[in-house]
Design a protein around this motif. Structure first.
Motif, mmCIF file in Angstrom:
data_model
loop_
_atom_site.group_PDB
_atom_site.id
_atom_site.type_symbol
_atom_site.label_atom_id
_atom_site.label_comp_id
_atom_site.label_asym_id
_atom_site.label_seq_id
_atom_site.Cartn_x
_atom_site.Cartn_y
_atom_site.Cartn_z
ATOM 1 N N SER A 20 0.832 -1.088 -0.067
ATOM 2 C CA SER A 20 0.076 -0.085 -0.052
ATOM 3 C C SER A 20 0.699 1.432 0.131
ATOM 4 O O SER A 20 0.626 2.398 -0.706
ATOM 5 C CB SER A 20 -0.879 -0.133 1.260
ATOM 6 O OG SER A 20 -1.804 1.189 1.229
ATOM 7 N N TRP A 24 0.755 3.946 -3.055
ATOM 8 C CA TRP A 24 0.365 5.466 -2.755
ATOM 9 C C TRP A 24 1.752 6.439 -3.121
ATOM 10 O O TRP A 24 1.449 7.570 -3.406
ATOM 11 C CB TRP A 24 -0.389 5.829 -1.532
ATOM 12 C CG TRP A 24 -1.580 4.902 -1.554
ATOM 13 C CD1 TRP A 24 -2.113 3.876 -0.850
ATOM 14 C CD2 TRP A 24 -2.734 5.505 -2.466
ATOM 15 N NE1 TRP A 24 -3.487 3.596 -1.200
ATOM 16 C CE2 TRP A 24 -3.927 4.674 -2.018
ATOM 17 C CE3 TRP A 24 -3.035 6.686 -3.252
ATOM 18 C CZ2 TRP A 24 -5.205 4.793 -2.717
ATOM 19 C CZ3 TRP A 24 -4.205 6.840 -3.668
ATOM 20 C CH2 TRP A 24 -5.319 5.873 -3.552
ATOM 21 N N ARG A 93 -8.560 1.205 -7.812
ATOM 22 C CA ARG A 93 -7.976 0.575 -6.345
ATOM 23 C C ARG A 93 -9.093 0.834 -5.565
ATOM 24 O O ARG A 93 -9.393 0.238 -4.558
ATOM 25 C CB ARG A 93 -6.526 1.250 -6.324
ATOM 26 C CG ARG A 93 -5.998 0.379 -4.834
ATOM 27 C CD ARG A 93 -4.672 1.139 -4.610
ATOM 28 N NE ARG A 93 -4.025 0.586 -3.728
ATOM 29 C CZ ARG A 93 -3.198 -0.289 -3.272
ATOM 30 N NH1 ARG A 93 -2.788 -1.068 -4.467
ATOM 31 N NH2 ARG A 93 -2.806 -0.801 -2.482
ATOM 32 N N ILE A 94 -9.568 2.168 -5.700
ATOM 33 C CA ILE A 94 -10.230 2.621 -4.545
ATOM 34 C C ILE A 94 -12.023 2.371 -4.695
ATOM 35 O O ILE A 94 -12.810 2.569 -3.773
ATOM 36 C CB ILE A 94 -10.351 4.113 -4.238
ATOM 37 C CG1 ILE A 94 -10.540 4.850 -5.557
ATOM 38 C CG2 ILE A 94 -8.807 4.205 -3.778
ATOM 39 C CD1 ILE A 94 -10.443 6.335 -5.223
ATOM 40 N N GLN A 123 -7.393 8.367 -1.249
ATOM 41 C CA GLN A 123 -8.014 7.750 0.175
ATOM 42 C C GLN A 123 -7.478 6.501 0.433
ATOM 43 O O GLN A 123 -7.305 5.541 -0.497
ATOM 44 C CB GLN A 123 -9.585 7.708 0.052
ATOM 45 C CG GLN A 123 -10.009 7.076 -1.074
ATOM 46 C CD GLN A 123 -11.553 6.926 -1.026
ATOM 47 O OE1 GLN A 123 -12.160 5.932 -0.242
ATOM 48 N NE2 GLN A 123 -12.359 8.023 -1.552
ATOM 49 N N ARG A 124 -6.994 6.069 1.479
ATOM 50 C CA ARG A 124 -6.753 4.724 1.807
ATOM 51 C C ARG A 124 -6.982 4.392 3.162
ATOM 52 O O ARG A 124 -7.373 5.281 4.110
ATOM 53 C CB ARG A 124 -5.093 4.663 1.647
ATOM 54 C CG ARG A 124 -4.558 5.608 2.596
ATOM 55 C CD ARG A 124 -3.007 5.563 2.349
ATOM 56 N NE ARG A 124 -2.347 4.248 2.627
ATOM 57 C CZ ARG A 124 -1.074 4.013 2.910
ATOM 58 N NH1 ARG A 124 -0.158 4.973 2.766
ATOM 59 N NH2 ARG A 124 -0.663 2.902 3.433
ATOM 60 N N SER A 126 -6.269 3.698 6.901
ATOM 61 C CA SER A 126 -5.147 4.073 7.906
ATOM 62 C C SER A 126 -5.890 4.137 9.247
ATOM 63 O O SER A 126 -6.805 4.589 9.441
ATOM 64 C CB SER A 126 -4.549 5.727 7.434
ATOM 65 O OG SER A 126 -3.747 6.114 8.414
ATOM 66 N N LEU A 130 -11.028 4.043 6.714
ATOM 67 C CA LEU A 130 -10.761 4.599 5.365
ATOM 68 C C LEU A 130 -10.875 6.235 5.666
ATOM 69 O O LEU A 130 -11.766 6.836 6.144
ATOM 70 C CB LEU A 130 -11.832 4.262 4.488
ATOM 71 C CG LEU A 130 -11.735 4.675 2.858
ATOM 72 C CD1 LEU A 130 -10.376 3.659 2.445
ATOM 73 C CD2 LEU A 130 -12.873 4.257 2.165
#
Length: 338
Positions: A20, A24, A93-94, A123-124, A126, A130
């Motif tokens: 990840s 990113w 991916r998102i 956005q990921r 963390s 999300l």
């Protein structure tokens, strides 16, 4: 992309987290260097920032809208194939199972407010939830990447998001359309040209995005949103008409003349049409034949020039392979951004 290796056999590490971080870091760098966006502008990009324009030639040109801020004007960037491929990977991916990018509120550190829920691109997950990537996290990723790459100049080098803005300005790989012309192209950027989004996102989300952009525009000088003159509009349309060349499309920035005397083979702004690959190979064969004659006749100046052309053709052949790979992965064209 560099990933921290395991120190010893058997050492455990979080492979999912490393992957990840690598993705990113790559995505941030690629979008920064291909758009010249500031870090805040980068993190404000949403799925609704992606537009399209049908040029007089019939070609659909992907566009990326950079929202206005108090310190910088709104602009629209024609997206080259490499930028489209990066954005397509991010979206793929998102996206959720429903085909939508999840809606998240982003905290604005300057205005100290949370924005409306929008389909932000950066956005990921963390801390087990999300969220939109923060400016500090972007800076940390760039620092970590430089350390892992061991980039030094006497001492270890660090990179900031603004460094990539300088690279963009230096390379001038794309140009932002003046906003008063972009506004004309996109129906004053009110999403009239992208009503297809309504089928994906609730109407409330579209309204929130309009309101967000309108608020930002209110802080900018009204001159930026004036109607283009007839001459400006004609120049804009002529620019896109003159982009079409035998081997593909010229990606030179809007409003700039050809600086290479139409020697497209040597021009880094040429975006090859895959259908024209046979023509490229034909030109290469012809140049090799001329090179043989020049070498026999000892036309050394001609030899140097032809060898330079062959070097550029080799670069163009690599571009063909890259574009073909993007096509195979469905990362090219406007459809890839849906």
């Amino acid at each position: 992309m560099f990933v921290t290796p395991a120190a010893e056999p058997g050492t455990r590490f979080d492979a999912e987290c490393e992957e990840s971080n690598a993705f990113w870091s790559w995505a941030v760098i690629e979008v920064l260097r291909r758009t010249g966006a500031r870090i805040e502008e980068l993190l404000e990009l949403t799925h609704l920032s992606l537009r399209q324009y049908q040029a007089p030639t019939g070609e659909l040109v992907p566009l990326l809208q950079i929202s206005p801020s108090k310190t910088d004007r709104e602009r629209v960037i024609p997206a080259d194939p490499d930028l489209v491929a990066v954005l397509a990977r991010i979206i793929r991916r998102i996206k959720g199972a429903d085909g939508r990018v999840p809606l998240l509120s982003r905290y604005d550190g300057y205005e100290r407010v949370f924005g409306p829920p929008l389909p932000h691109l950066f956005q990921r997950i963390s801390q087990h939830r999300l969220q939109v990537i923060s400016p500090n996290r972007v800076r940390e990723m760039l620092t970590e990447l430089a350390e892992q790459a061991d980039i030094v100049d006497g001492t270890g080098l660090r990179f900031t998001p603004h460094d990539f803005r300088r690279i963009f300005s230096t390379e001038t790989v794309n140009g932002g359309l003046p906003i008063h012309i972009a506004a004309k192209v996109l129906g004053h950027l009110d999403l009239n040209t992208t009503q297809g989004y309504v089928a994906v996102y609730p109407e409330e989300v579209i309204r929130h995005y309009r309101h967000f952009v309108d608020q930002r525009r209110a802080t900018r000088p009204s001159e930026e949103y004036r109607d283009p003159t007839a001459a400006e509009w004609a120049d804009f349309r002529d620019h896109f008409s003159l982009r079409k060349v035998a081997l593909g499309t010229c990606d030179r920035p809007y409003g700039t003349p050809c600086q290479h005397e139409h020697a497209c083979i040597r021009c880094p702004m040429l975006r090859l049409d895959l259908a024209q690959e046979p023509r490229l190979l034909e030109i290469e064969a012809n140049i090799r034949q001329r090179l043989g004659e020049a070498q026999r006749m000892q036309w050394l100046g001609e030899v140097a020039g032809l060898r330079e052309s062959l070097r550029h053709i080799a670069d163009k052949k690599q571009q063909v392979e890259r574009l073909r790979a993007q096509t195979d992965r469905r990362e090219d064209g406007v459809a890839a951004l849906g």
